[in-house]
Write an enzyme that holds these catalytic residues in place. Sequence first.
Site, PDB file in Angstrom:
ATOM      1  N   HIS A   1       0.823  -1.202   0.000  1.00 40.84           N
ATOM      2  CA  HIS A   1       0.000   0.000   0.000  1.00 40.84           C
ATOM      3  C   HIS A   1       0.863   1.260   0.000  1.00 40.84           C
ATOM      4  O   HIS A   1       0.567   2.241  -0.699  1.00 40.84           O
ATOM      5  CB  HIS A   1      -0.927  -0.028   1.219  1.00 40.84           C
ATOM      6  CG  HIS A   1      -1.662   1.244   1.447  1.00 40.84           C
ATOM      7  ND1 HIS A   1      -1.373   2.090   2.488  1.00 40.84           N
ATOM      8  CD2 HIS A   1      -2.676   1.833   0.768  1.00 40.84           C
ATOM      9  CE1 HIS A   1      -2.179   3.141   2.443  1.00 40.84           C
ATOM     10  NE2 HIS A   1      -2.976   3.012   1.409  1.00 40.84           N
TER      11      HIS A   1
ATOM     12  N   GLU B   1       6.012  10.653   3.228  1.00 42.72           N
ATOM     13  CA  GLU B   1       4.762   9.892   3.080  1.00 42.72           C
ATOM     14  C   GLU B   1       4.421   9.097   4.329  1.00 42.72           C
ATOM     15  O   GLU B   1       3.267   8.696   4.519  1.00 42.72           O
ATOM     16  CB  GLU B   1       4.860   8.956   1.870  1.00 42.72           C
ATOM     17  CG  GLU B   1       3.523   8.458   1.345  1.00 42.72           C
ATOM     18  CD  GLU B   1       2.654   9.571   0.761  1.00 42.72           C
ATOM     19  OE1 GLU B   1       1.422   9.378   0.700  1.00 42.72           O
ATOM     20  OE2 GLU B   1       3.201  10.616   0.356  1.00 42.72           O
TER      21      GLU B   1
ATOM     22  N   GLU C   1       2.070   1.971  -3.446  1.00 39.57           N
ATOM     23  CA  GLU C   1       1.014   2.570  -4.267  1.00 39.57           C
ATOM     24  C   GLU C   1       0.990   4.092  -4.100  1.00 39.57           C
ATOM     25  O   GLU C   1       0.879   4.836  -5.079  1.00 39.57           O
ATOM     26  CB  GLU C   1      -0.332   1.966  -3.892  1.00 39.57           C
ATOM     27  CG  GLU C   1      -1.517   2.594  -4.608  1.00 39.57           C
ATOM     28  CD  GLU C   1      -2.691   2.773  -3.682  1.00 39.57           C
ATOM     29  OE1 GLU C   1      -3.240   3.893  -3.660  1.00 39.57           O
ATOM     30  OE2 GLU C   1      -3.054   1.821  -2.958  1.00 39.57           O
ATOM     31  N   HIS C   2       1.113   4.550  -2.854  1.00 39.63           N
ATOM     32  CA  HIS C   2       1.174   5.994  -2.619  1.00 39.63           C
ATOM     33  C   HIS C   2       2.386   6.617  -3.302  1.00 39.63           C
ATOM     34  O   HIS C   2       2.296   7.714  -3.882  1.00 39.63           O
ATOM     35  CB  HIS C   2       1.252   6.270  -1.111  1.00 39.63           C
ATOM     36  CG  HIS C   2      -0.075   6.319  -0.439  1.00 39.63           C
ATOM     37  ND1 HIS C   2      -0.513   7.407   0.269  1.00 39.63           N
ATOM     38  CD2 HIS C   2      -1.081   5.398  -0.365  1.00 39.63           C
ATOM     39  CE1 HIS C   2      -1.714   7.168   0.759  1.00 39.63           C
ATOM     40  NE2 HIS C   2      -2.075   5.951   0.391  1.00 39.63           N
TER      41      HIS C   2
END
Length: 301
Positions: free
Chosen positions: A113, A194, A116-117
Amino acid sequence: MKFEILNVMDIKNILPIDENPNRMLRKTTNNQIRICMKRYLQSLFILMIITAFAINGNAQQLPVDPAFRIGKLDNGMTYYIRHNEEPKDRASFYIIQNVGALLENDNQNGLAHFLEHMAFNGTKNFPDKGIISTLEKHGVAFGQNINAYTAFTETVYNLSEVPVTNAGLLDTCLLVLNDWSHFLTLNDKEIDLERGVISEEWRTRRNAGFRMRAQYFPILFKDSKYAVRDIIGDLDIIKTFEPNTLKQFYHDWYRTDLQAIAIIGDINVDEMEAKIKGLFGMIPAVENPLPRKAFEVPYHK
């Protein structure tokens, strides 16, 4: 990030939704219901493509719509193209990665995940937030038309309802998919920035639906990896993993033999196929690839 699906029964706890709370649909107006139906149909389309992708090469294949142009490049990447004029003058672009949270090692819990960011935080041809800023100049909006989701067994990126009247814009969309396939920059500074975004997402997802799933998933998926994996991941790992751990996951699993390109819309199929072959065919196949394990749920009472 997941598809933004919502209806009056609040099915966001069951079906894929956008994981970023800043982009979640919160009210069920008529316009939002229309968007929900569009996203639901997109989800069905992706499910069909993933099913065809998964069974590719099996002795007995499910029947496929003959209107689809299906092929495989020498590097192992599969492509699906279909002409469709609903809506007119629009096309949607997808890259489907046959990799999700179940392929993470324990020290990578949440990194599928996270990766993906990072696909929106810099690529070879679109530094920093270049994908978003470039496409939004042409009315292709982040969240509504530009989105992605991570699941247990796949990660899917989409550019939806892109105007086809500008040939250069279509070429740009192909270049974005090309970068998502093989050319993420994964800058250490951007990775650290992030962590806070993912941490906040982790916090906001700890709702009643999550707590319920934490109770029944170990029962439904007993003795399988589905029972112990949380797609958004372990908060301690999210905060402390070394950037090279994420880069290793990217190298191991974002590779052409586990990727498919799907394009559907008001396009010339022959021209689009030629462009796919010319652009994506140059991506090298990974040498000595790790086996892509299939994950099953053992029978239990």
